[in-house]
Design an enzyme around this catalytic site. Structure first.
Site, PDB file in Angstrom:
ATOM      1  CG  LEU A  68      -1.870  -1.252   1.309  1.00 49.99           C
ATOM      2  CD1 LEU A  68      -2.788  -1.144   2.522  1.00 49.99           C
ATOM      3  CD2 LEU A  68      -2.690  -1.449   0.043  1.00 49.99           C
ATOM      4  CB  ALA A  69       3.941   2.241   1.774  1.00 50.40           C
ATOM      5  CB  SER A  70       4.888   0.561  -3.202  1.00 49.76           C
ATOM      6  OG  SER A  70       4.913   0.523  -4.603  1.00 49.76           O
TER       7      SER A  70
ATOM      8  CG  ASN B  26      12.129  -8.745   0.512  1.00 49.63           C
ATOM      9  OD1 ASN B  26      12.026  -7.532   0.618  1.00 49.63           O
ATOM     10  ND2 ASN B  26      11.251  -9.584   1.032  1.00 49.63           N
TER      11      ASN B  26
ATOM     12  CD  GLU C  46       8.688 -11.518  -2.998  1.00 48.89           C
ATOM     13  OE1 GLU C  46       9.043 -10.439  -2.511  1.00 48.89           O
ATOM     14  OE2 GLU C  46       8.466 -11.664  -4.231  1.00 48.89           O
TER      15      GLU C  46
ATOM     16  NE  ARG D  96       5.123  -8.760  -3.139  1.00 52.38           N
ATOM     17  CZ  ARG D  96       5.929  -7.714  -3.022  1.00 52.38           C
ATOM     18  NH1 ARG D  96       7.233  -7.877  -2.986  1.00 52.38           N
ATOM     19  NH2 ARG D  96       5.441  -6.499  -2.906  1.00 52.38           N
TER      20      ARG D  96
ATOM     21  CG  HIS E  25       7.294  -9.475   2.005  1.00 58.34           C
ATOM     22  ND1 HIS E  25       7.979  -8.316   1.687  1.00 58.34           N
ATOM     23  CD2 HIS E  25       7.389 -10.272   0.927  1.00 58.34           C
ATOM     24  CE1 HIS E  25       8.465  -8.425   0.469  1.00 58.34           C
ATOM     25  NE2 HIS E  25       8.118  -9.596  -0.018  1.00 58.34           N
TER      26      HIS E  25
ATOM     27  CG  ASN F 288       9.228   2.804  -2.440  1.00 55.59           C
ATOM     28  OD1 ASN F 288       8.137   2.897  -2.999  1.00 55.59           O
ATOM     29  ND2 ASN F 288      10.360   3.192  -2.994  1.00 55.59           N
TER      30      ASN F 288
ATOM     31  CB  CYS G 255      12.051  -4.086   4.812  1.00 58.62           C
ATOM     32  SG  CYS G 255      10.310  -4.358   4.994  1.00 58.62           S
TER      33      CYS G 255
HETATM   34  O1  SUG Z   1       8.979  -5.609  -2.419  1.00 55.96           O
HETATM   35  N1  SUG Z   1       8.874  -2.111  -2.157  1.00 55.96           N
HETATM   36  C1  SUG Z   1       9.315  -3.394  -1.640  1.00 55.96           C
HETATM   37  C2  SUG Z   1       9.280  -3.360  -0.130  1.00 55.96           C
HETATM   38  C3  SUG Z   1       9.921  -4.588   0.460  1.00 55.96           C
HETATM   39  C4  SUG Z   1       9.706  -4.685   1.918  1.00 55.96           C
HETATM   40  N2  SUG Z   1      10.310  -5.848   2.425  1.00 55.96           N
HETATM   41  C5  SUG Z   1       9.849  -6.606   3.458  1.00 55.96           C
HETATM   42  N3  SUG Z   1       8.628  -6.503   3.890  1.00 55.96           N
HETATM   43  N4  SUG Z   1      10.649  -7.471   3.932  1.00 55.96           N
HETATM   44  C6  SUG Z   1       8.441  -4.516  -2.185  1.00 55.96           C
HETATM   45  O2  SUG Z   1       7.232  -4.314  -2.349  1.00 55.96           O
HETATM   46  C7  SUG Z   1       8.502  -0.476  -3.922  1.00 55.96           C
HETATM   47  C8  SUG Z   1       9.295   0.109  -5.061  1.00 55.96           C
HETATM   48  C9  SUG Z   1       8.577   1.236  -5.743  1.00 55.96           C
HETATM   49  O3  SUG Z   1       7.354   1.221  -5.810  1.00 55.96           O
HETATM   50  O4  SUG Z   1       9.292   2.150  -6.238  1.00 55.96           O
HETATM   51  C10 SUG Z   1       9.047  -1.801  -3.443  1.00 55.96           C
HETATM   52  O5  SUG Z   1       9.624  -2.547  -4.219  1.00 55.96           O
END
Ligand code: SUG
Length: 447
Positions: free
Chosen positions: A27-29, A111, A175, A213, A249, A364, A370
């Site tokens: 959601l943040a991305s 990851n 992942e 994932r 995740h 992100n 992470c």
């Molecule tokens: O895979 N975000 C990563 C965040 C990974 C977080 N890792 C863990 N939860 N361990 C992902 O979704 C966003 C990149 C962008 O949108 O520019 C991104 O890849």
């Protein structure tokens, strides 16, 4: 107490850090797509967290950023000529493709791989399987360089095995450590490894709104490759409602360390079955401690937006109870803050919460947990590891100066088409290979 210790290898945030909106289900991305990113600030925030952990007495490692844009991939797609022509023609043909090939996403080293300490593995070596990250295009291009970085970090093959990533096919979607928890008594003793999967690719169809994932098949293969003891290994299904709420995740709703599993009520499809399996697998080794956070205390939506569980749960030297290294967003949210205050006032296994600012990564969807890959190392394994990839006060200062020299202050997704950014990034990474002892042929552009 053995001299085996848990090291945290953090992904150094790369010069192309940006908000590309590339990860469906994160959601943040999605919400922050297109924002102006601050790569220099991001990298310094990441380094400050590493320094904090180092100063607190933990072993802290550094994994290098990957070469972005990934020109090898763009050439495979038919763009040709010198580096600048490849980038320019690809950008004019398909900017979104170039954005995928330019992400700094390897910063989220949880990851990078699944790691089994030597105490758990039949051949007595440390085993690491780089994650294929096959679900998201921008992440599926990481595993090869991740393998190279891990081999550089753990060069002694009599002590550590870095496997190939699983085949890039959806049945084997993997992942890495973000869906893996190890519980133990002493770090050097046999532990219990918990693999959490979102879907059984050879079973019933997945019923999630967002991608699941991690597959059960990937978990099985990794446990087999690593030579884990079946009686000490647990496979648990992540709840569809957690994935649908944005837990892309498992480490967004669960974290574990030593004997303690800290998780949200909605994390697992079958909570009682999962806890029972962990109890059984830990018989004779240790008594697991379960800290369940109810949906009533912390609604799943708040747990995910404030990233309570994407914290590092660590045993700091001199502390009796565990410490939770949480993002400042957890302190800003009334539910998660109140929960943390209540928890540390009690007498459970978590005795302290420390808030760290990793806001650039958080936007992100990448919290403190992470950004780190946990690697339990015996003393001999630690001595055999690449010492230049371990943080010290001296190389921390060198890395900060390196960031200050090479990183842009601001970056918009459309800047990724700029050949000057590519040149700056490659110059920066070339210099980094010296600082981290990676040799002068580590990156493709150096060969
Ligand atoms: O895979 N975000 C990563 C965040 C990974 C977080 N890792 C863990 N939860 N361990 C992902 O979704 C966003 C990149 C962008 O949108 O520019 C991104 O890849």
């Amino acid at each position: 107490m053995s001299r085996t210790r848990e090291a945290n290898y953090d992904g150094l945030i790369g010069p192309t850090h940006n908000y590309g909106g590339l990860s469906s289900g994160n959601l943040a991305s999605a919400h922050n797509a297109g924002l102006i990113a601050r790569p220099r600030e991001a990298a310094l925030q990441g380094l400050a967290k590493m320094k904090y952990m180092h100063d607190a007495g933990l072993v802290q490692g550094v994994l290098p950023p990957q070469a972005r844009p990934d020109l090898t991939q763009l050439r495979l797609m038919g763009f040709s000529g010198d580096d600048e022509s490849v980038l320019k023609t690809a950008w004019s043909a398909n900017p979104r493709l170039v954005r995928n090939m330019s992400s700094a996403s390897s910063m989220w080293s949880a990851n990078a791989a699944t790691v089994s300490p030597s105490a758990d593995c039949a051949d007595g070596r440390l085993h690491l399987t780089p994650a294929n990250l096959s679900t998201m295009l921008h992440r599926s291009i990481e595993h090869e360089q991740t393998g190279r970085a891990l081999r550089a970090a753990f060069p002694d093959t009599t002590k550590a095995v870095v496997h190939e990533a699983l085949p890039l096919q959806s049945t084997y979607a993997d992942e890495g450590a973000a869906n893996h928890v190890r519980l133990c008594d002493d770090q050097g003793a046999q532990g219990v490894e918990l693999f959490i999967y979102g879907r059984d690719a050879l079973g019933e169809d997945s019923d999630t709104k967002f991608p699941a994932r991690q597959t059960l098949q990937a978990c099985h293969i990794i446990a087999t490759r690593h030579g884990l003891n079946g009686a000490r290994t647990v496979f648990a299904k992540q709840a569809a409602r957690a994935i649908n709420a944005g837990a892309f995740h498992n480490d967004v709703v669960c974290v574990g360390a030593r004997q303690c599993l800290f998780y949200h009520e909605y994390a697992f499809e079958d909570t009682q079955g999962t806890l029972e399996a962990i109890r059984k697998a830990s018989e004779g080794l240790f008594e697991p401690q379960f800290v369940e956070v109810s949906h009533e205390d912390v609604p799943i939506k708040d747990a995910i937006s404030a990233y309570l569980f994407n914290s590092m749960l660590v045993q700091l030297p001199g502390r009796e109870r565990l410490s939770l290294i949480a993002p400042t967003e957890t302190e800003d949210n009334p539910y998660t803050k109140a929960y943390c205050n209540k928890m540390i006032a009690g007498n459970g296994p978590i005795g302290e919460v420390i808030y760290v600012d990793v806001r650039q990564s958080m936007r992100n969807g990448g919290g403190p947990a992470c950004l780190r890959l946990r690697v339990v190392l015996t003393e001999a394994e630690r001595v055999a590891a690449n010492q230049k990839m371990l943080l010290s006060t001296e190389n921390y200062e060198m890395l900060c100066a390196w960031v200050e020299t090479h990183y842009r202050e601001e970056l918009a997704p459309d800047d990724l088409g700029d050949p000057a950014l590519m040149r700056e990034s490659f110059t920066a990474l070339d210099a980094l290979t010296q600082l981290l002892g990676l040799g002068d042929r580590f990156y493709p552009f150096q060969r």
